[in-house]
Design a protein around this motif. Sequence first.
Motif, mmCIF file in Angstrom:
data_model
loop_
_atom_site.group_PDB
_atom_site.id
_atom_site.type_symbol
_atom_site.label_atom_id
_atom_site.label_comp_id
_atom_site.label_asym_id
_atom_site.label_seq_id
_atom_site.Cartn_x
_atom_site.Cartn_y
_atom_site.Cartn_z
ATOM 1 N N ALA A 191 0.852 -1.192 0.000
ATOM 2 C CA ALA A 191 0.000 0.000 0.000
ATOM 3 C C ALA A 191 0.888 1.242 0.000
ATOM 4 O O ALA A 191 2.025 1.200 0.484
ATOM 5 C CB ALA A 191 -0.911 0.023 1.223
ATOM 6 N N THR A 192 0.357 2.327 -0.523
ATOM 7 C CA THR A 192 1.143 3.563 -0.614
ATOM 8 C C THR A 192 1.419 4.172 0.753
ATOM 9 O O THR A 192 2.397 4.889 0.934
ATOM 10 C CB THR A 192 0.431 4.622 -1.482
ATOM 11 O OG1 THR A 192 -0.833 4.943 -0.883
ATOM 12 C CG2 THR A 192 0.221 4.119 -2.896
ATOM 13 N N CYS A 252 2.264 2.611 3.414
ATOM 14 C CA CYS A 252 3.154 1.704 4.145
ATOM 15 C C CYS A 252 4.618 2.040 3.844
ATOM 16 O O CYS A 252 5.079 1.798 2.720
ATOM 17 C CB CYS A 252 2.821 0.268 3.718
ATOM 18 S SG CYS A 252 4.057 -0.973 4.079
ATOM 19 N N SER A 284 -2.161 -3.409 -4.822
ATOM 20 C CA SER A 284 -2.272 -2.334 -3.841
ATOM 21 C C SER A 284 -3.520 -2.543 -2.992
ATOM 22 O O SER A 284 -4.612 -2.731 -3.523
ATOM 23 C CB SER A 284 -2.356 -0.986 -4.552
ATOM 24 O OG SER A 284 -2.762 0.018 -3.644
ATOM 25 N N LEU A 285 -3.339 -2.469 -1.687
ATOM 26 C CA LEU A 285 -4.458 -2.588 -0.754
ATOM 27 C C LEU A 285 -4.979 -1.220 -0.318
ATOM 28 O O LEU A 285 -5.748 -1.117 0.631
ATOM 29 C CB LEU A 285 -4.041 -3.432 0.453
ATOM 30 C CG LEU A 285 -3.670 -4.878 0.105
ATOM 31 C CD1 LEU A 285 -3.164 -5.611 1.334
ATOM 32 C CD2 LEU A 285 -4.843 -5.615 -0.513
ATOM 33 N N ASP A 286 -4.578 -0.174 -1.037
ATOM 34 C CA ASP A 286 -5.092 1.171 -0.749
ATOM 35 C C ASP A 286 -6.596 1.200 -0.988
ATOM 36 O O ASP A 286 -7.070 0.783 -2.050
ATOM 37 C CB ASP A 286 -4.441 2.203 -1.675
ATOM 38 C CG ASP A 286 -3.023 2.525 -1.288
ATOM 39 O OD1 ASP A 286 -2.842 3.355 -0.393
ATOM 40 O OD2 ASP A 286 -2.097 1.932 -1.884
ATOM 41 N N SER A 287 -7.353 1.714 -0.029
ATOM 42 C CA SER A 287 -8.797 1.839 -0.218
ATOM 43 C C SER A 287 -9.128 3.061 -1.075
ATOM 44 O O SER A 287 -10.217 3.154 -1.632
ATOM 45 C CB SER A 287 -9.517 1.917 1.126
ATOM 46 O OG SER A 287 -9.025 3.002 1.870
ATOM 47 N N LEU A 321 -3.428 5.981 -4.785
ATOM 48 C CA LEU A 321 -2.597 5.086 -5.596
ATOM 49 C C LEU A 321 -2.216 5.762 -6.910
ATOM 50 O O LEU A 321 -1.047 5.738 -7.302
ATOM 51 C CB LEU A 321 -3.338 3.773 -5.856
ATOM 52 C CG LEU A 321 -2.630 2.759 -6.745
ATOM 53 C CD1 LEU A 321 -1.282 2.347 -6.158
ATOM 54 C CD2 LEU A 321 -3.524 1.536 -6.961
ATOM 55 N N SER A 357 -5.349 -2.724 -8.341
ATOM 56 C CA SER A 357 -6.016 -2.131 -7.183
ATOM 57 C C SER A 357 -7.010 -3.107 -6.549
ATOM 58 O O SER A 357 -7.944 -3.562 -7.209
ATOM 59 C CB SER A 357 -6.752 -0.861 -7.611
ATOM 60 O OG SER A 357 -7.530 -0.365 -6.538
ATOM 61 N N LYS A 359 -9.016 -2.289 -3.814
ATOM 62 C CA LYS A 359 -9.482 -1.291 -2.850
ATOM 63 C C LYS A 359 -10.457 -1.852 -1.816
ATOM 64 O O LYS A 359 -10.589 -1.307 -0.736
ATOM 65 C CB LYS A 359 -10.059 -0.068 -3.548
ATOM 66 C CG LYS A 359 -11.315 -0.306 -4.329
ATOM 67 C CD LYS A 359 -11.747 0.972 -5.018
ATOM 68 C CE LYS A 359 -13.032 0.756 -5.788
ATOM 69 N NZ LYS A 359 -13.486 1.985 -6.410
#
Length: 155
Positions: free
Chosen positions: A51-52, A54, A82-85, A90, A105, A107
């Motif tokens: 994730a961004t 992290c 990416s686990l960015d919600s 992202l 993604s 999300k």
Amino acid sequence: MVFFLTTSIYPKQTQISENSPALDFTLPDIKGKQYSLSSFKGNVILLNFWATWCPPCRYEVPMLDKIQKEYKDKKFKIVAVSLDSDINALRDYLKNVNVSFLVLSDKKGSVGYAYNILAIPTSFLIDKKFVVRKIYLGILPEKEFKKDLEKWLKD
């Protein structure tokens, strides 16, 4: 009785371990194009969850880019999930950091959940037959990874 209630509320999660088949999934990149992990079958795949937000993940990105470039002419692909919600976070990150590997993604976190991701970064080395051969928790150990990669590229 409690066990029964718990298992009926929470469906059993598949355990991903070394020597188990990789789980296929389909996710979009930042432009919305859909990719399935299985479309890379026949290559050795490094599946990386990150994730961004992290710091260790951001530290790892340039190394992953270097490895992808070094092995670009081999049957090797890095697929970073990416686990960015927040997809905009992202997108903004990738505008400032050029990467030569595929970034997808997740999300909603459904693929991260399916892979039982408890900490990031976490990476899975998947062989050409779509079998998980190694799981790396934390920042990818570059020298160890390259040794593992060379082994699976030969098979």
